[in-house]
Design an enzyme around this catalytic site. Structure first.
Site, PDB file in Angstrom:
ATOM      1  N   VAL A   1       0.439   2.122   2.513  1.00 44.15           N
ATOM      2  CA  VAL A   1      -0.799   1.393   2.228  1.00 44.15           C
ATOM      3  C   VAL A   1      -0.837   0.063   2.977  1.00 44.15           C
ATOM      4  O   VAL A   1       0.010  -0.801   2.760  1.00 44.15           O
ATOM      5  CB  VAL A   1      -0.947   1.121   0.709  1.00 44.15           C
ATOM      6  CG1 VAL A   1      -2.273   0.438   0.411  1.00 44.15           C
ATOM      7  CG2 VAL A   1      -0.816   2.404  -0.087  1.00 44.15           C
TER       8      VAL A   1
ATOM      9  N   LYS B   1      -5.323   5.715   0.712  1.00 40.85           N
ATOM     10  CA  LYS B   1      -4.649   4.449   0.365  1.00 40.85           C
ATOM     11  C   LYS B   1      -5.261   3.849  -0.904  1.00 40.85           C
ATOM     12  O   LYS B   1      -4.551   3.406  -1.803  1.00 40.85           O
ATOM     13  CB  LYS B   1      -4.768   3.465   1.534  1.00 40.85           C
ATOM     14  CG  LYS B   1      -4.042   3.943   2.788  1.00 40.85           C
ATOM     15  CD  LYS B   1      -4.406   3.091   4.013  1.00 40.85           C
ATOM     16  CE  LYS B   1      -3.758   3.648   5.278  1.00 40.85           C
ATOM     17  NZ  LYS B   1      -4.273   3.008   6.494  1.00 40.85           N
TER      18      LYS B   1
END
Lengths: 428, 428
Positions: B134, B207
């Site tokens: 992420v 994400k």
């Protein structure tokens, strides 16, 4: 489910009350996240009778924080009293000696006694956590110690005193002089009891010293920091810097150089369009630079009940989750004694001076700069007023010592009135 | 000093090579910080013979990542292959079953199989860490899971696909149409093999789904995310939005509402002067909002060798330091099944349409909006060209359903050409 984690909290000001409110309101959430019940055994503050807007029912009361710190029913001593010495330090030491972990928001205590306290903690197998001591709610201690652990840190920068940033941005937006805005900040309750902790840069300097220790694996060295407050920043400088595309910030910079560790907390110019330049009011910003990650920017509230309590709770949750690290990221015994850089890394500078209305005056100033080896990147002379013309100069990169030489030389030209102002322009 | 911590790395692309470089160059630093020696036992990749610019000497080679994952001399399986299924998933499962911890940069795998993998890990007493999955080098998983653990998270936002942000900001700066800039990005190697992962918003959506799970204690629910890519954003919209003081971003927003969990990864307008609005090129930004801390903004490189390797190393150091948390912050068995909000929180919208040059045309459009209950905050009509006038409307806060009703109604007015464009204006 493990045993409850029991806190003893000393100091029930804004932050302490904020911590209690979250513990009372969010007990279930905190247990879900950490796997442990988190309880408060005892509290301590100066005034027992005061109404703080939060219930203290069920907590034992201790008048003496040192007694609180050593209680058998306390696992973590939460120090929210403040002050580098006195009761805060005595109670912290008592807690560590009694085998308690410590969470503190006390940047002054750690900046002055960090090495000794870290050694005491680690010799006793205990941790000291201090997320709330630096940049309020921004989880910057964690980001630096853990999130960037794979990096050689190259530079740490930050605007970490909200009061100073409030004053500087308010001067910019209102056009009011320093004294007026200082008074406003005082009336709004933004200033510490000793305002010099804020506007003298000391509070922000404490924070930078702690980050530098983690970043560079060095012992906290607040004493060797170059420190200058914002008290000498005039509205003329704010306006002149803006005219040249800059903002003035009380900016902390720490970097490891071939000449040693450089630590500065000083008013600097940064580009108005940069993230630091655009930081308004009491907000904090920390910039972390690493060899792998590049530049990471963190922004958030630097003070206040909620943000600071959030940071304290993060440390509580870490300990509840058995996250236990050396105080400054690596064992205190392995932190190196810092060698301070004797001079700042060369940079462009902003210089403002008042030039007398005489033929050849500007040439004399330019000549003095040239003789000192300082070359001029941009220069502006404004209209004369009362026989004096404001002159703004942006230099090319130079040693501060060369610039100081030039400024000393200007006094001898007989065409410069008063003391020129020189401020570093930091590359951000 | 504890035993060495031994890695097995599968996938030697940009990130894998970056990780090896840091491990080789900074072994002493990592040991100083974690108290453990960190070694590599074995590696695996598709092509053994390829010159990767890093020495593989001393590492065992495995053609099969599943075999690598189960090796006796591996403590942590580092999965850097990618792909939601196939070898990445097989090897991750093999590693967990063999009692290894897992570090992965694989957002697709976790977005699709996160719950099952987290349960497998936790049933085996192992951790899966995914900081690199992420927002590249930004330590956002850590900030959210640990740094803000004392907060009830109210909203998570982010620009988390650097390629999309590059395309949108390049369109803005160059005035070039989407197709041209897409081709540029492709030529520069910025696009995934399947470009729809980038420009379709899927990668960024993966994400956001992971962050939402941590933020709200819910099972990863990528399937229920509202997803829209940037392929329909025209240069006209970029320019019109700029005229109105906005920038268009592929913005992820996740928030818990009374109607359930809202997750959107869609093109939105944000104020040009906001931190998100000013985010240029491939940089990522994540905004975390909590009830105590207020708003925290994190900015940094979202991709690339160094930043992503930095995130992988952070996870390695965490495990070396015995930082062990449930995969999504709380035990997988306690994550709640998500109820998706059936509609987005009301917001102002930007609407662009082409109006025919007929008397009363604008009144008809305004009337259709009014009948649908959508009120107009600002409207601009530009000069006619070829008998059509571009009209920009900024609405007051409205339900998307009301706006859709109005847009459907516009088709019946006989004065609107083509399909109006409607984009949400997110309050940041």
């Amino acid at each position: 489910m493990s045993e409850p984690l029991r806190l003893g909290i000393a100091g029930l000001g804004t932050v302490g009350v904020g911590v209690l409110k979250i513990l009372q309101k969010e007990a279930a959430m905190l247990t879900a996240r950490t796997g442990r019940e988190i309880t408060v055994s005892a509290v301590s503050a100066r005034n027992r009778g005061k109404d703080r807007g939060v219930s203290l029912e069920g907590y034992a009361w201790e008048d003496d924080p040192v007694a609180l710190a050593a209680r058998d029913d306390v696992d973590i001593f939460v120090e929210l009293m403040g002050g580098s010495d006195g009761p805060a330090k005595a109670a912290t030491e008592a807690a560590l000696k009694a085998g308690k972990d410590v969470i503190t928001a006390n940047k002054a205590m750690l900046a002055v006694h960090g090495q000794a306290l870290a050694e005491l903690a680690e010799n006793n197998g205990r941790v000291i956590r201090f997320e709330a001591a630096v940049a309020g709610g921004i989880p910057v201690v964690k980001a630096l110690t853990e999130g960037l652990a794979g990096n050689r840190i190259t530079r740490v920068m930050g605007v970490m005193n909200g009061t100073c940033n409030y004053i500087l941005t308010r001067m910019q937006s209102s056009g009011l002089p320093y004294e007026d805005v200082f008074q406003e900040a005082s009336d709004l309750g933004y200033l510490e009891a000793d305002p010099n902790l804020d506007v003298g840069g000391i509070d922000a300097g404490h924070k930078l010293a702690l980050l530098a220790s983690i970043a560079f694996g060095t012992r906290v060295a607040f004493d060797s920091m170059e420190l200058e407050g914002i008290g000498r920043i005039t509205i003329d400088d704010i306006k002149a810097a803006a005219d040249m595309g800059f903002r003035i910030k009380l900016l902390g910079v720490s970097q490891m150089t071939g000449r040693g560790l450089e630590q500065r907390m000083t008013p600097c110019l940064v580009p108005a369009v940069s993230a630091l330049g655009q930081l308004e009011g009491g907000t904090n910003m920390v910039v972390l630079e690493g060899d792998a990650v590049g530049q990471i920017v963190l922004r958030g509230a630097g003070a206040g009940e909620g943000p600071t309590a959030s940071a304290v709770l993060a440390d509580v949750c870490d300990i509840a989750r058995n996250i236990r690290l050396p105080v400054f990221g690596q064992p205190a015994s392995t932190l190196t004694e810092v060698t301070s850089a004797s001079s700042a890394t060369p940079a462009p500078y902003y210089v403002r001076l008042a030039l007398q209305d005489k033929p050849g005056a500007l040439a004399k100033v330019a000549s003095v700069l040239g003789e000192a080896g300082v070359s001029i990147h941009r220069m502006r002379q404004y209209d004369h007023e009362d026989g004096r013309a404001p002159v703004l100069i942006v230099t090319h990169k130079t040693q501060r010592s060369a610039l100081d030489l030039a400024i000393t030389g200007m006094a001898g030209t007989g065409v410069v009135e008063g003391d020129p102002v020189a401020l570093r322009i930091e590359s951000v």
